[in-house]
Design an enzyme around this catalytic site. Structure first.
Site, mmCIF file in Angstrom:
data_model
loop_
_atom_site.group_PDB
_atom_site.id
_atom_site.type_symbol
_atom_site.label_atom_id
_atom_site.label_comp_id
_atom_site.label_asym_id
_atom_site.label_seq_id
_atom_site.Cartn_x
_atom_site.Cartn_y
_atom_site.Cartn_z
ATOM 1 N N HIS A 128 0.849 -1.187 0.000
ATOM 2 C CA HIS A 128 0.000 0.000 0.000
ATOM 3 C C HIS A 128 0.883 1.235 0.000
ATOM 4 O O HIS A 128 1.885 1.304 0.726
ATOM 5 C CB HIS A 128 -0.904 0.020 1.240
ATOM 6 N N SER A 129 0.541 2.211 -0.825
ATOM 7 C CA SER A 129 1.216 3.508 -0.834
ATOM 8 C C SER A 129 2.727 3.318 -1.009
ATOM 9 O O SER A 129 3.163 2.683 -1.961
ATOM 10 C CB SER A 129 0.864 4.272 0.449
ATOM 11 N N ALA A 130 3.527 3.848 -0.085
ATOM 12 C CA ALA A 130 4.976 3.720 -0.206
ATOM 13 C C ALA A 130 5.442 2.274 -0.139
ATOM 14 O O ALA A 130 6.570 1.959 -0.548
ATOM 15 C CB ALA A 130 5.664 4.532 0.891
#
Length: 245
Positions: free
Chosen positions: A78-80
């Protein structure tokens, strides 16, 4: 027949705790699930030092795979966390059978997380200034605009639960270039979910890129950045859909 295995890799300022609503339903469906907190975050916040880098976080997941003797792993980022799972798959392509990006970073070789995000919204400069002013130059404190509200979490109880668990993130993990050979692209099962209510400069170019590539499965969701918190059932269904049968 062996159980399907997933490693859930969280994004910035979060920890393994953020996956609780996804991990338990997956286990109930027979999955083997690991949701580690990367070094210096979540329950491992006490390990945050200036020596924690992007490579540290890659090693966290590589070592988990080796220590648990895992194979046929679906890496979920998720995300980074997308930068981390990409680098891990690049190193251990024989152990990874799938990559699942939940509104996640998808870097080019040699890019840092900051490079991927770009300067159009001033995020890299904001994080660097926050690190300088409040984090001794090497850590980014948790808080707005990257908090529960910024990530599209609207329920007040969820907002309070999320915000009080967020921890500082090492600046180097965002600033370090990400070495990639391109081996990760050979992973046969690749999924990208774009959460379109999260307004970020790299969002549209990233989803457009994978939509144009027939080796990817791509979906656009009308939601905020954190459906693993706000709509975990949908995330569970999307993850399980990556495995035949």
């Amino acid at each position: 027949m062996s159980r399907p295995t997933a490693i859930l890799v969280h994004g910035g300022f979060e920890g393994g705790w953020c996956w609780d609503r996804v991990a338990e339903p997956l286990r109930a469906r027979g999955w083997q699930v690991f949701a580690p907190s990367l070094t210096g975050l979540g329950d491992r916040a006490h390990l945050l030092t200036p020596s924690v880098t992007f490579e540290t976080h890659v090693q966290d997941v590589l070592n988990l795979i080796e220590a648990e003797e895992l194979s046929d792993v679906l890496l979920v980022g998720h995300s980074a966390g997308g930068t981390v799972i990409t680098a891990v798959a690049d190193r251990l392509p024989d152990k990874v059978t799938g990559l699942f990006y939940l509104d996640a970073s998808l870097p080019e070789p040699g890019q840092s997380m900051f490079d991927f995000m770009g300067d159009s919204q001033g995020v890299p400069d904001l994080f660097r200034s926050q690190a300088t002013e409040k984090g001794e130059g090497w850590r980014i404190p948790a808080g707005p605009p990257f908090d529960a509200a910024g990530f599209g979490i609207e329920d007040p109880a969820d907002q309070a639960w999320f915000d009080r668990r967020m921890t500082a993130h090492p600046l180097a993990a965002f600033a370090d270039p990400i070495p990639l050979t391109g081996t990760w692209e050979k992973v046969p099962n690749k999924t990208y979910i774009r959460c379109e209510q999260f307004q970020i400069a790299h969002g549209e170019p990233t989803i457009a890129k994978v939509e144009a590539d027939p080796t990817w499965r791509a979906e656009r969701w009308d939601c905020g950045h954190s459906p693993h918190i706000t709509d975990p059932d949908r995330v569970v269904e999307a993850i399980t859909a990556t495995t035949p049968g």
